[in-house]
Every structure is written in C-alpha cells, then in structure tokens.
Design a protein around this motif. Sequence first.
Motif, PDB file in Angstrom:
ATOM      1  N   SER A 404       1.023  -1.133  -0.254  1.00 58.03           N
ATOM      2  CA  SER A 404       0.072   0.060   0.048  1.00 58.03           C
ATOM      3  C   SER A 404       0.917   1.373   0.085  1.00 58.03           C
ATOM      4  N   SER A 405       0.244   2.196  -0.623  1.00 57.98           N
ATOM      5  CA  SER A 405       0.894   3.503  -0.594  1.00 57.98           C
ATOM      6  C   SER A 405       0.129   4.539   0.245  1.00 57.98           C
ATOM      7  N   GLY A 406       0.759   5.401   1.132  1.00 61.19           N
ATOM      8  CA  GLY A 406      -0.030   6.141   1.850  1.00 61.19           C
ATOM      9  C   GLY A 406       0.888   6.789   2.908  1.00 61.19           C
ATOM     10  N   ARG A 407       0.301   7.576   3.927  1.00 61.24           N
ATOM     11  CA  ARG A 407       0.838   7.791   5.194  1.00 61.24           C
ATOM     12  C   ARG A 407       0.415   7.174   6.360  1.00 61.24           C
ATOM     13  N   PHE A 408       1.531   6.433   6.899  1.00 67.77           N
ATOM     14  CA  PHE A 408       1.257   5.242   7.973  1.00 67.77           C
ATOM     15  C   PHE A 408       1.606   5.960   9.575  1.00 67.77           C
ATOM     16  N   LYS A 409       0.894   5.447  10.678  1.00 69.78           N
ATOM     17  CA  LYS A 409       1.159   5.698  11.898  1.00 69.78           C
ATOM     18  C   LYS A 409       1.375   4.050  12.422  1.00 69.78           C
ATOM     19  N   HIS A 410       2.190   3.914  13.322  1.00 68.91           N
ATOM     20  CA  HIS A 410       2.442   2.562  13.928  1.00 68.91           C
ATOM     21  C   HIS A 410       3.101   1.798  12.979  1.00 68.91           C
ATOM     22  N   LEU A 411       4.059   2.095  12.401  1.00 72.05           N
ATOM     23  CA  LEU A 411       5.013   1.338  11.253  1.00 72.05           C
ATOM     24  C   LEU A 411       5.187  -0.334  11.646  1.00 72.05           C
TER      25      LEU A 411
END
Length: 501
Positions: A404-411
């Motif tokens: 997935s492409s996006g902006r992530f928290k809690h990698l």
Amino acid sequence: MGTEVDLPGHIGTYVVERELGAGGMGTVYLARSRGGRPVAVKVARPELAADPNFRARFRAEVEAARQVGGFHTAPVVDADPDAAAPWLATAYIAGPTLSELLDRQGSMTEPQLRLFGAALAEALQAIHRCGLIHRDLKPGNIIMAEDGPRVLDFGIARAVESTRLTTTGSAFGTPGFLAPEQARGLEVGPAADVFALGAVLVAAAGGRAFGEGAPMGLMYRAVHESPDLSALPPGLRPVVADCLAKDPAQRPTPQRLLDLFAPKAPPHPTAAPAGGGGAAAAVPPGPTPTAVVGHVTSAETVEQEPKAAPRGRARAALLAAGAAGALLLTGGGLYAAGAFTGEDGDTSLPPATHELTTPITVVSGGYFRDRETWTKEPNGKSVSADYSGTSKGPRFREFSLTGSSGRFKHLGEERDRLMRSLTYTGRERVTDPRRDLHVPGSEITYSCETVTDTTVYTVCVWADTNTVGAIKFTPSARLEVAAAETQKIRKDMRTPIVTHS
C-alpha cells in the motif's frame, strides 16, 4: 416487474400479492397462506416445466430441501413439482439482500465479517447435511434479516442445472462466485459452496474477488488467476484465500470455518443495525412489510446481480474507530486499528514523498510483470502484483508483491500485520523463523520468514512513512538472500511522488 394484470391470482392455495423478482429458475411472488402467513413462491419458467429431467430433479431436490433446518436459511414450507408450472414456497424473509445493503451502507468491518462468515458457514452446514449443494451462493441470494443473514434458493440449482437447457461443459451459477470446477462444467461438491462463501466475504468487505467485466472473463480469472483480497482486513485474508483455493480439496470445511471465524461463542448481534431488517419466517398479516435498516428502507427480496459496494463510508468509520484505539481481531491476535490515515490535515505525519509502482520489469530486467491489481483507498492505494523470473539470471523463479501507498502511523504494527496475513494459514510450518535484517545501503529494516504450507516460500516485509509492502518469493531461500533481493525490488517499485505547482 409485473403489473397487477399480469399476476396469477393463486399459486396452489396461496393468494399472490405481488411479484418480487425473477431469476434463473423463474419468477418469485409474495403470497399469503389462507391463515395470512407470507411466503415467497418461486414458479418455474415454462421451458423448464416442459423438461422431464427438470421435474424429476426438482422433485428430489425439494424433498431434500424440506429437511434443511438451521438458523440461517429460509425453510421450505410447500411445493408442487407436478403442477403445470412447478413451484416452491419458502417462509418469507423480510429484509434487504446483502447486495442491496452493501450498495447503500458500505462494507463490513472485520468483526462483522467474522460473524457473517460464521453465519454463512452454519447455513452451509445445514444445507450440506441434507445432501444438497447450493451452487449459487451470492450476495443476491442472502437476506440480511433482523436476526441474522438467511441463505435463499438452496435446493433448486441442481434441478435447473440438470435440464437439457444446459449443455455438457457449461456452467450454472453466477460468474465471480463460481468455483473453478463449476466454471469448467465439472461435477461439484460442497467445496464449491465454500469457494462462493469466500467470494461473498470479499464482496462484503467492499471488493470483488475476480474483478469486474464479462462473465467469461470472470470465470477465466476464477480458474487461472489469484483472487484480489485487498479489500479484506489483513487478518481475514489467509482464511478467505483458503476458501478460494483452486483445488477443492484444499478448501476448509464449514466446521473448520466456524473454528476460524468464531473460535469462541460471542453474543451474536443482528446482521443489520438495531432497528433494521424485518422478521424472519412469519410476518404478521397486514400491509406489505418493508425492512428498515438504519436509514435505509428496502422492499422485500428481489433477485439481482451483486453490485459494487462503496467502501468510503465504512472505511472512514473503521479509521475513526482505529483513531479511538479500537481493537480488531487478526489471524495472529489483536492490533490497534487506525495505522492508516487519510486526513490531509494531520500534521503529526510527514508529507508523502514516495509511492509504490509496478514497472513492467524490475531488477535490471530480471523479473517480468505477469499481473497487477490496484485498489483505491480514501487515503492512498493498494496493489498486488505477480512477477516471473526472466533469462537474465534472477535469484528467484517468481515473486508476488502486496503493498500500500499512503501515510502510516504505527509502522511496526503495519509491518507485523502484513507479515501475519501472508504467513498465517492455520496449517503452515515455520521453516526459518522470522528475523529482522538490515541490508547494507538500506535505511530500513526488513522482516523475513520462511514458511512451509502447500509450497515452501520466503516472505520479506517492510514499512516506512509512505509505503508498506511484502514480497513472497518462490522458491524459498536464506533470509539474508531474500532480504537483499527485496531491497533491490523495493528500490525499483518505490518511486518519488511527482508534484506539479
């Protein structure tokens, strides 16, 4: 839909009120018994009624269908295989079909999908115990009643299938939900219904297991291509992948599905939100009932092809729940939802700088792309792709990408969740336990593991601020080798976002 002039006055002893819809067997009517009980009466098409093979099979299937009990089916209450137009009456179940509900309210959350899957497994158990195979399980044949989902139209598909109207090697059912053996016109068993259950769960999650398009294309993909499971929560992908196995022998039984979907016995909420759905079986006499599900008012069952379900609202609700710290089940335990964010105004995350792409070739022409499937999300996009090794000396025969492409928290949680989705099947054996590896020249750490299932493969996953991905290599290799190859592949597939002022 018919008009009042077109309606038959009676079918058997039942007074016809109106037409509900039409399907492969014939026309369905809402009717009432002399005591005022509503029933759904399905009347065979004239060309079927003229076929002695249909009548003989219909009679046998009706007798078996009368024995089906369980909480999740519509019981057969009457039938006349010898009528001029053979008919079958079932208890009337008020409520929208699954396809209608998805079209209007969006996709289900993971807890809802688990309970829904368990309910369908119970329905299939009841049907299969009586020697029946549904053969046409799909969103249009599932009513979302107040007390849970109800499966319709079991016990008649084989009668239609046996008629001379179908030819040897042809398929009866709905493309997109047909098992490979069914699409090829081969003999089918209970495992074909399990395959359809898997495709229905993908639809309930807002996706389509084999995409969209012409029926022949859908059947071809069911036979030859991997299903698109990207709409499903990662924790459910392994069990649904098993349901959609090409080999019927590899699919779980309904009992096994119950163990996977509902290992304990939680209180079962209604399939529709509180205040929704109509009563199952007996609806009191009076005005024609409608089912109110949340803010949606739907008339009684009408057979229809499944529609694509909008995922935006349900996805937004899932994100909101995650932001509040809600916990969802996955195949390997619990994780905090909400790692994926689509809020452009969230200043706690760095701006997106890279995205995943799927070039025709990667690693200097070492691998060639065979397939790719993209899914748009409110906050980004997801992809799955398959690559085959070329003559340019790749390290592996083939690999598959999921990401997935996006902006992530809690990698770390995103990486762990993706790893579980690709290595947890319930029957796997860990050959080389998971290790975190740092490849020289890489700014991130790769987690890799080798698993033996029906095949042996090595998986490496990564997570950074903009992309989360997993590479599944066949055949397997030392984890260090797989991590190094993942680094090369990721470098080719993770490209800068080009912005225009």
